[in-house]
Design a protein around this motif. Structure first.
Motif, PDB file in Angstrom:
ATOM      1  N   SER A 193       0.785  -1.269   0.146  1.00 25.10           N
ATOM      2  CA  SER A 193       0.164  -0.055   0.126  1.00 25.10           C
ATOM      3  C   SER A 193       0.920   1.295  -0.091  1.00 25.10           C
ATOM      4  O   SER A 193       0.418   2.373  -0.806  1.00 25.10           O
ATOM      5  N   THR A 194       2.009   1.283   0.656  1.00 28.00           N
ATOM      6  CA  THR A 194       2.732   2.489   0.602  1.00 28.00           C
ATOM      7  C   THR A 194       3.535   2.648  -0.831  1.00 28.00           C
ATOM      8  O   THR A 194       3.706   3.753  -1.136  1.00 28.00           O
ATOM      9  N   ARG A 195       3.939   1.542  -1.456  1.00 26.36           N
ATOM     10  CA  ARG A 195       4.607   1.653  -2.700  1.00 26.36           C
ATOM     11  C   ARG A 195       3.268   2.064  -3.646  1.00 26.36           C
ATOM     12  O   ARG A 195       3.684   2.886  -4.623  1.00 26.36           O
ATOM     13  N   LYS A 196       2.051   1.912  -3.503  1.00 25.62           N
ATOM     14  CA  LYS A 196       1.325   2.132  -4.404  1.00 25.62           C
ATOM     15  C   LYS A 196       0.857   3.733  -4.200  1.00 25.62           C
ATOM     16  O   LYS A 196       0.822   4.388  -5.286  1.00 25.62           O
ATOM     17  N   ARG A 197       0.704   4.198  -2.977  1.00 21.84           N
ATOM     18  CA  ARG A 197       0.951   5.689  -2.720  1.00 21.84           C
ATOM     19  C   ARG A 197       1.928   6.458  -3.126  1.00 21.84           C
ATOM     20  O   ARG A 197       1.894   7.433  -3.803  1.00 21.84           O
ATOM     21  N   GLN A 198       3.057   5.917  -3.347  1.00 18.79           N
ATOM     22  CA  GLN A 198       4.432   6.419  -3.674  1.00 18.79           C
ATOM     23  C   GLN A 198       4.351   6.755  -5.153  1.00 18.79           C
ATOM     24  O   GLN A 198       4.646   7.598  -5.899  1.00 18.79           O
ATOM     25  N   GLN A 199       3.573   5.516  -5.737  1.00 17.58           N
ATOM     26  CA  GLN A 199       3.751   5.670  -7.369  1.00 17.58           C
ATOM     27  C   GLN A 199       2.598   6.756  -7.617  1.00 17.58           C
ATOM     28  O   GLN A 199       2.621   7.428  -8.893  1.00 17.58           O
ATOM     29  N   GLN A 200       1.591   6.752  -6.924  1.00 17.19           N
ATOM     30  CA  GLN A 200       0.386   7.591  -7.464  1.00 17.19           C
ATOM     31  C   GLN A 200       0.927   9.200  -7.214  1.00 17.19           C
ATOM     32  O   GLN A 200       0.795   9.951  -8.101  1.00 17.19           O
ATOM     33  N   ALA A 201       1.730   9.238  -6.083  1.00 17.82           N
ATOM     34  CA  ALA A 201       2.432  10.757  -5.916  1.00 17.82           C
ATOM     35  C   ALA A 201       3.496  10.944  -6.870  1.00 17.82           C
ATOM     36  O   ALA A 201       3.327  12.044  -7.804  1.00 17.82           O
ATOM     37  N   THR A 202       4.256  10.087  -7.528  1.00 20.78           N
ATOM     38  CA  THR A 202       5.272  10.244  -8.613  1.00 20.78           C
ATOM     39  C   THR A 202       4.437  10.456  -9.803  1.00 20.78           C
ATOM     40  O   THR A 202       4.769  11.395 -10.706  1.00 20.78           O
ATOM     41  N   GLN A 203       3.440   9.553 -10.281  1.00 20.10           N
ATOM     42  CA  GLN A 203       2.667  10.054 -11.384  1.00 20.10           C
ATOM     43  C   GLN A 203       1.909  11.486 -11.470  1.00 20.10           C
ATOM     44  O   GLN A 203       1.905  12.231 -12.420  1.00 20.10           O
ATOM     45  N   MET A 204       1.451  11.771 -10.245  1.00 21.73           N
ATOM     46  CA  MET A 204       0.786  13.123 -10.149  1.00 21.73           C
ATOM     47  C   MET A 204       2.044  14.137 -10.329  1.00 21.73           C
ATOM     48  O   MET A 204       1.561  15.237 -11.314  1.00 21.73           O
ATOM     49  N   ARG A 205       3.015  14.086  -9.647  1.00 15.78           N
ATOM     50  CA  ARG A 205       4.150  15.013 -10.168  1.00 15.78           C
ATOM     51  C   ARG A 205       4.375  15.149 -11.495  1.00 15.78           C
ATOM     52  O   ARG A 205       5.046  16.096 -11.910  1.00 15.78           O
TER      53      ARG A 205
END
Length: 175
Positions: A22-34
Protein backbone atom coordinates in the motif's frame (compact mmCIF):
# COMPACT_ATOMS: atom_id res chain seq x y z
CA UNK A 1 6.18 -30.60 15.92
CA UNK A 2 4.10 -27.55 16.78
CA UNK A 3 2.84 -25.48 13.81
CA UNK A 4 1.85 -22.39 15.85
CA UNK A 5 5.24 -20.57 15.53
CA UNK A 6 5.24 -21.24 11.79
CA UNK A 7 1.69 -19.85 11.47
CA UNK A 8 2.62 -16.68 13.42
CA UNK A 9 5.69 -16.20 11.19
CA UNK A 10 3.58 -16.50 8.01
CA UNK A 11 0.99 -14.00 9.31
CA UNK A 12 3.75 -11.46 10.11
CA UNK A 13 5.28 -11.85 6.64
CA UNK A 14 1.84 -11.36 5.02
CA UNK A 15 1.14 -8.21 7.11
CA UNK A 16 4.51 -6.70 6.17
CA UNK A 17 3.84 -7.45 2.50
CA UNK A 18 0.42 -5.74 2.60
CA UNK A 19 1.79 -2.66 4.37
CA UNK A 20 4.70 -2.19 1.97
CA UNK A 21 2.42 -2.79 -1.02
CA UNK A 22 0.00 0.00 0.00
CA UNK A 23 2.90 2.39 0.71
CA UNK A 24 4.49 1.62 -2.64
CA UNK A 25 1.14 2.18 -4.38
CA UNK A 26 0.76 5.64 -2.75
CA UNK A 27 4.31 6.57 -3.73
CA UNK A 28 3.64 5.59 -7.35
CA UNK A 29 0.46 7.68 -7.43
CA UNK A 30 2.35 10.70 -6.02
CA UNK A 31 5.14 10.29 -8.59
CA UNK A 32 2.60 10.02 -11.40
CA UNK A 33 0.80 13.16 -10.14
CA UNK A 34 4.07 15.11 -9.99
CA UNK A 35 4.98 14.01 -13.53
CA UNK A 36 1.63 15.38 -14.80
CA UNK A 37 2.33 18.93 -13.58
CA UNK A 38 1.83 21.47 -16.39
CA UNK A 39 2.52 25.23 -16.46
CA UNK A 40 -0.65 27.08 -15.44
CA UNK A 41 -1.79 24.41 -12.93
CA UNK A 42 -2.73 25.52 -9.44
CA UNK A 43 -0.84 23.50 -6.82
CA UNK A 44 -0.56 23.12 -3.06
CA UNK A 45 2.86 22.40 -1.62
CA UNK A 46 3.42 19.94 1.23
CA UNK A 47 3.92 23.01 3.44
CA UNK A 48 0.44 24.31 2.59
CA UNK A 49 1.35 27.14 0.19
CA UNK A 50 -0.88 27.69 -2.85
CA UNK A 51 0.70 28.85 -6.11
CA UNK A 52 0.51 28.59 -9.89
CA UNK A 53 3.06 26.54 -11.82
CA UNK A 54 5.15 28.79 -14.04
CA UNK A 55 7.81 26.37 -15.29
CA UNK A 56 8.48 22.63 -14.92
CA UNK A 57 11.99 21.15 -14.99
CA UNK A 58 13.21 17.60 -14.40
CA UNK A 59 13.52 17.81 -10.60
CA UNK A 60 12.26 21.32 -9.85
CA UNK A 61 9.17 23.46 -10.35
CA UNK A 62 9.07 27.27 -10.60
CA UNK A 63 5.97 28.56 -8.84
CA UNK A 64 4.30 31.97 -9.12
CA UNK A 65 3.14 32.77 -5.58
CA UNK A 66 2.01 36.33 -6.33
CA UNK A 67 2.89 39.39 -8.38
CA UNK A 68 6.67 39.38 -8.75
CA UNK A 69 7.15 36.39 -6.40
CA UNK A 70 8.65 33.35 -8.13
CA UNK A 71 9.74 30.42 -5.98
CA UNK A 72 11.78 27.38 -6.95
CA UNK A 73 10.59 24.13 -5.34
CA UNK A 74 11.60 20.50 -5.67
CA UNK A 75 8.97 18.41 -7.44
CA UNK A 76 8.72 16.27 -4.31
CA UNK A 77 7.45 19.32 -2.42
CA UNK A 78 4.24 19.46 -4.49
CA UNK A 79 1.46 17.93 -2.42
CA UNK A 80 -1.49 18.21 -4.80
CA UNK A 81 -2.58 19.55 -8.16
CA UNK A 82 -5.81 21.50 -7.80
CA UNK A 83 -8.64 21.97 -10.26
CA UNK A 84 -9.20 25.50 -11.54
CA UNK A 85 -12.44 25.88 -9.57
CA UNK A 86 -10.84 24.65 -6.33
CA UNK A 87 -7.76 26.87 -6.79
CA UNK A 88 -9.90 29.98 -7.48
CA UNK A 89 -12.15 29.21 -4.50
CA UNK A 90 -9.22 28.84 -2.10
CA UNK A 91 -6.81 31.52 -3.36
CA UNK A 92 -9.11 34.19 -4.80
CA UNK A 93 -12.29 33.47 -2.84
CA UNK A 94 -14.24 32.99 -6.07
CA UNK A 95 -17.14 30.60 -5.60
CA UNK A 96 -18.26 28.59 -8.58
CA UNK A 97 -21.97 29.35 -9.12
CA UNK A 98 -23.39 25.85 -8.61
CA UNK A 99 -26.42 27.02 -6.64
CA UNK A 100 -27.55 30.18 -8.38
CA UNK A 101 -31.15 29.76 -7.21
CA UNK A 102 -30.28 28.95 -3.58
CA UNK A 103 -30.69 31.48 -0.79
CA UNK A 104 -27.55 33.27 0.29
CA UNK A 105 -26.73 33.00 3.99
CA UNK A 106 -25.31 36.27 5.37
CA UNK A 107 -22.00 36.35 7.22
CA UNK A 108 -23.49 38.18 10.19
CA UNK A 109 -26.87 38.35 11.89
CA UNK A 110 -27.47 42.06 11.26
CA UNK A 111 -29.17 41.46 7.94
CA UNK A 112 -31.53 38.97 9.57
CA UNK A 113 -33.00 41.62 11.89
CA UNK A 114 -33.10 44.55 9.48
CA UNK A 115 -36.32 45.31 7.61
CA UNK A 116 -37.04 47.60 4.71
CA UNK A 117 -40.09 49.06 6.53
CA UNK A 118 -39.86 51.68 9.21
CA UNK A 119 -40.25 50.27 12.77
CA UNK A 120 -43.70 51.87 13.17
CA UNK A 121 -44.86 50.41 9.86
CA UNK A 122 -43.51 47.01 10.81
CA UNK A 123 -45.36 47.13 14.15
CA UNK A 124 -48.58 48.25 12.42
CA UNK A 125 -48.29 45.40 9.92
CA UNK A 126 -47.91 42.90 12.74
CA UNK A 127 -51.04 41.34 14.22
CA UNK A 128 -49.42 41.01 17.65
CA UNK A 129 -50.43 43.45 20.37
CA UNK A 130 -47.74 45.27 22.28
CA UNK A 131 -47.11 43.65 25.64
CA UNK A 132 -46.35 45.85 28.63
CA UNK A 133 -44.10 43.95 31.00
CA UNK A 134 -44.12 46.65 33.70
CA UNK A 135 -46.01 46.38 37.02
CA UNK A 136 -49.46 47.91 37.20
CA UNK A 137 -50.50 50.28 39.99
CA UNK A 138 -53.29 49.15 42.33
CA UNK A 139 -55.47 52.19 41.54
CA UNK A 140 -55.86 53.77 38.12
CA UNK A 141 -53.89 51.12 36.19
CA UNK A 142 -54.85 50.27 32.64
CA UNK A 143 -55.72 46.71 31.75
CA UNK A 144 -55.09 45.03 28.38
CA UNK A 145 -58.13 46.69 26.74
CA UNK A 146 -56.93 50.13 27.80
CA UNK A 147 -59.63 50.75 30.43
CA UNK A 148 -58.79 51.91 33.91
CA UNK A 149 -59.96 50.29 37.11
CA UNK A 150 -62.46 52.45 38.92
CA UNK A 151 -62.33 53.06 42.68
CA UNK A 152 -65.00 50.41 43.32
CA UNK A 153 -63.06 47.70 41.50
CA UNK A 154 -59.78 48.50 43.26
CA UNK A 155 -61.56 48.56 46.65
CA UNK A 156 -63.02 45.10 45.96
CA UNK A 157 -59.57 43.78 45.07
CA UNK A 158 -58.12 45.21 48.30
CA UNK A 159 -60.93 43.67 50.39
CA UNK A 160 -60.25 40.23 48.92
CA UNK A 161 -56.55 40.61 49.70
CA UNK A 162 -57.35 41.55 53.33
CA UNK A 163 -59.65 38.55 53.83
CA UNK A 164 -56.97 36.02 52.93
CA UNK A 165 -54.32 35.57 55.62
CA UNK A 166 -50.88 36.50 54.41
CA UNK A 167 -48.35 33.68 54.34
CA UNK A 168 -44.74 33.90 55.31
CA UNK A 169 -41.96 31.54 54.31
CA UNK A 170 -42.55 29.18 57.24
CA UNK A 171 -46.35 28.97 57.02
CA UNK A 172 -48.21 26.15 55.31
CA UNK A 173 -51.87 25.49 54.52
CA UNK A 174 -52.03 22.29 56.67
CA UNK A 175 -53.11 22.75 60.31
Amino acid sequence: MNSLPLLVFIVLIAAMFLMTRSTRKRQQQATQMRNEIQPGNGVRTIGGMYATVKEVNEDTVLLDAGPGVDLLFAKNAIGAILTDDEYNRIVHGVEHDLKSDADVVPDDASSLTETDDEPAEAAAASDDKAVDLGKKDAAGAEDEEGTTDGPAESATAEAKADEEPKKTDGDSDAK
